[in-house]
Motif scaffolding. Sequence first.
Motif, PDB file in Angstrom:
ATOM      1  N   TYR A  38       0.839  -1.203   0.000  1.00  0.00           N
ATOM      2  CA  TYR A  38       0.000   0.000   0.000  1.00  0.00           C
ATOM      3  C   TYR A  38       0.875   1.254   0.000  1.00  0.00           C
ATOM      4  CZ  TYR A  38      -3.936   3.036   0.263  1.00  0.00           C
ATOM      5  OH  TYR A  38      -4.862   3.997  -0.065  1.00  0.00           O
ATOM      6  N   ILE A  41       1.786   1.944  -3.678  1.00  0.00           N
ATOM      7  CA  ILE A  41       0.720   2.491  -4.528  1.00  0.00           C
ATOM      8  C   ILE A  41       0.375   3.922  -4.106  1.00  0.00           C
ATOM      9  CG2 ILE A  41      -1.226   1.433  -3.244  1.00  0.00           C
ATOM     10  CD1 ILE A  41      -1.372   1.463  -6.932  1.00  0.00           C
ATOM     11  N   PHE A  44       3.106   6.175  -5.289  1.00  0.00           N
ATOM     12  CA  PHE A  44       2.964   6.368  -6.736  1.00  0.00           C
ATOM     13  C   PHE A  44       2.038   7.546  -7.029  1.00  0.00           C
ATOM     14  CE2 PHE A  44       0.496   5.886 -10.575  1.00  0.00           C
ATOM     15  CZ  PHE A  44       1.453   5.620 -11.534  1.00  0.00           C
ATOM     16  N   TYR A  45       0.825   7.486  -6.478  1.00  0.00           N
ATOM     17  CA  TYR A  45      -0.150   8.533  -6.799  1.00  0.00           C
ATOM     18  C   TYR A  45       0.265   9.881  -6.224  1.00  0.00           C
ATOM     19  CZ  TYR A  45      -3.362   5.582  -9.333  1.00  0.00           C
ATOM     20  OH  TYR A  45      -3.923   4.791 -10.303  1.00  0.00           O
ATOM     21  N   ALA A  67       7.956   7.362  -9.646  1.00  0.00           N
ATOM     22  CA  ALA A  67       6.630   6.779  -9.449  1.00  0.00           C
ATOM     23  C   ALA A  67       6.567   5.388 -10.083  1.00  0.00           C
ATOM     24  CB  ALA A  67       5.557   7.695 -10.037  1.00  0.00           C
ATOM     25  N   MET A  71       5.688   1.478  -8.577  1.00  0.00           N
ATOM     26  CA  MET A  71       4.748   0.479  -9.098  1.00  0.00           C
ATOM     27  C   MET A  71       5.444  -0.831  -9.413  1.00  0.00           C
ATOM     28  SD  MET A  71       1.704   0.969  -8.780  1.00  0.00           S
ATOM     29  CE  MET A  71       0.977  -0.446  -9.597  1.00  0.00           C
ATOM     30  N   PHE A  74       5.625  -2.497  -6.273  1.00  0.00           N
ATOM     31  CA  PHE A  74       4.295  -3.024  -5.931  1.00  0.00           C
ATOM     32  C   PHE A  74       4.107  -4.399  -6.568  1.00  0.00           C
ATOM     33  CE2 PHE A  74      -0.106  -3.810  -6.974  1.00  0.00           C
ATOM     34  CZ  PHE A  74      -0.758  -3.551  -5.777  1.00  0.00           C
TER      35      PHE A  74
ATOM     36  N   PHE B  44       1.651   8.462 -19.585  1.00  0.00           N
ATOM     37  CA  PHE B  44       1.829   8.219 -18.149  1.00  0.00           C
ATOM     38  C   PHE B  44       0.988   9.193 -17.325  1.00  0.00           C
ATOM     39  CE2 PHE B  44       3.731   9.394 -14.133  1.00  0.00           C
ATOM     40  CZ  PHE B  44       3.979   8.187 -13.530  1.00  0.00           C
ATOM     41  N   VAL B  48      -2.654   8.500 -15.146  1.00  0.00           N
ATOM     42  CA  VAL B  48      -2.738   8.723 -13.710  1.00  0.00           C
ATOM     43  C   VAL B  48      -3.836   9.735 -13.391  1.00  0.00           C
ATOM     44  CG1 VAL B  48      -1.505   9.504 -11.681  1.00  0.00           C
ATOM     45  CG2 VAL B  48      -0.333   8.123 -13.384  1.00  0.00           C
ATOM     46  N   ARG B  60      -7.615   1.424  -9.657  1.00  0.00           N
ATOM     47  CA  ARG B  60      -6.520   2.381  -9.491  1.00  0.00           C
ATOM     48  C   ARG B  60      -5.170   1.685  -9.657  1.00  0.00           C
ATOM     49  NH1 ARG B  60      -7.050   7.296  -7.191  1.00  0.00           N
ATOM     50  NH2 ARG B  60      -5.258   7.196  -5.815  1.00  0.00           N
ATOM     51  N   ILE B  61      -5.089   0.461  -9.149  1.00  0.00           N
ATOM     52  CA  ILE B  61      -3.844  -0.299  -9.279  1.00  0.00           C
ATOM     53  C   ILE B  61      -3.597  -0.653 -10.745  1.00  0.00           C
ATOM     54  CG2 ILE B  61      -2.764  -2.525  -8.753  1.00  0.00           C
ATOM     55  CD1 ILE B  61      -4.084  -2.300  -5.943  1.00  0.00           C
ATOM     56  N   ALA B  64      -2.354   2.385 -12.516  1.00  0.00           N
ATOM     57  CA  ALA B  64      -0.984   2.704 -12.108  1.00  0.00           C
ATOM     58  C   ALA B  64       0.009   1.749 -12.761  1.00  0.00           C
ATOM     59  CB  ALA B  64      -0.861   2.657 -10.581  1.00  0.00           C
ATOM     60  N   SER B  65      -0.383   0.470 -12.886  1.00  0.00           N
ATOM     61  CA  SER B  65       0.493  -0.509 -13.544  1.00  0.00           C
ATOM     62  C   SER B  65       0.707  -0.157 -15.004  1.00  0.00           C
ATOM     63  CB  SER B  65      -0.127  -1.904 -13.492  1.00  0.00           C
ATOM     64  OG  SER B  65       0.151  -2.508 -12.271  1.00  0.00           O
ATOM     65  N   ALA B  68       2.992   2.829 -15.164  1.00  0.00           N
ATOM     66  CA  ALA B  68       4.384   2.453 -14.890  1.00  0.00           C
ATOM     67  C   ALA B  68       5.005   1.773 -16.103  1.00  0.00           C
ATOM     68  CB  ALA B  68       4.449   1.546 -13.671  1.00  0.00           C
TER      69      ALA B  68
END
Lengths: 235, 235
Positions: A38, A41, A44-45, A67, A71, A74, B44, B48, B60-61, B64-65, B68
């Motif tokens: 967590y 992530i 990242f944001y 960022a 990820m 993650f 990117f 986001v 959201r994950i 983000a992936s 990335a």
Amino acid sequence: MESTGVTGHAQQVDGGSAPGVVAADHPGIVSLFGVLAYGEISAFYRLVEDAAMAPTLRDRIAMASMAAAEMNHFEVLEAALRDRGRDVLSVTEPFAAALDAYHASTLPSTWMEVLVKTYVADGLAADFYREIAHSLPAEVAATVREVLAETGHSEFVVSEVAARVAEDAAAKDRLMLWGRRLLGEAITQAQFVLAQREELTELVMTASGDFTGIVALFDRMQVRHSERMATLGLV
Amino acid sequence: MESTGVTGHAQQVDGGSAPGVVAADHPGIVSLFGVLAYGEISAFYRLVEDAAMAPTLRDRIAMASMAAAEMNHFEVLEAALRDRGRDVLSVTEPFAAALDAYHASTLPSTWMEVLVKTYVADGLAADFYREIAHSLPAEVAATVREVLAETGHSEFVVSEVAARVAEDAAAKDRLMLWGRRLLGEAITQAQFVLAQREELTELVMTASGDFTGIVALFDRMQVRHSERMATLGLV
């Protein structure tokens, strides 16, 4: 470890219980992966949001690279949890409140505050890894090292911040307060997480020897934080 | 290539000049890397930003992936440019205006629009790669494949969109228009870039055989776009 002197582990062994080794199936390992996931992530944001203050395309690229590295970490944790038959979502969600609270209480308002936060947070994470790695099963230590070891990405911060504070005493004062706040909020939220999650407290306790060891761990992290602030010219 | 039938390359050879091979030092290669690199960094930040509309942590994950992955591609291009003695910043900046214009003209206003844009843009990029790869020097083709080949990340879109449009005819109509707009704006900006950068036009011309070949290339991309829309249930 390294040059921590009187607060190092050799001293702890004299003053309290020796640090132990965490069993490979210790429930704290799954929680450790969860809180780290967590953390990645949300970092990242946060990095991407903070990049809105970046003055140049070069800075925006540097923030995006950092960022993306979060990820990638993650995904390492997600895979490690999958190997243990666990789903990353259910394991990370319990830590959302504390980590969101950390970010909400440390919203940077200038580009310099963004840079200092990035550097300080990266450093604290790497410190925490160094503090517990020796007690983790080898495979777990390798995963934690991969996701917490300093990326070097945030080194781009040092020259920008040091140059600015060398010529602006008011900015320096504000950033010194900012650094203190970042550390304080990190410790507050870390203690909150430990208080809520017995299995994590046990894991850190095993790594530290005993409760005195945990206190010493926080002390050492504070010392290294001051060293990092000095590197930024904030002394 | 593949099953494109009458518009495939065999047909082109009969109807126009044969596609050729781009020389390893063609100046269009540096520009190609530059436009792709700016494409990655802008994708990117856009992904986001759009993730703010994501309804769940899982979404959201996923966003983000994908973001990335774009930055990892950016770093591949940065390294390829460095190998050619070029700095990524100076090479990418000329393409900022066109790509920023593409995103500004296609700002999604719902989560479904976010998903469709993600899927369509990923597909168009992969198509473009397939269209020019055969003419690129092997090393360049490998770099372009690494950064443009479909990531599979956006496959998570299909089930969400298809389920929604199957039960909501109004949403389906709006998303069909949205898909058409995404394609139209992409073609507009691609033509703008080609018109501004002679060395890129030459590169695509070499890959396509001649001007008729470029027209056929855009036609094939349009056909594949329709196939993708059908996959999403937007037909």
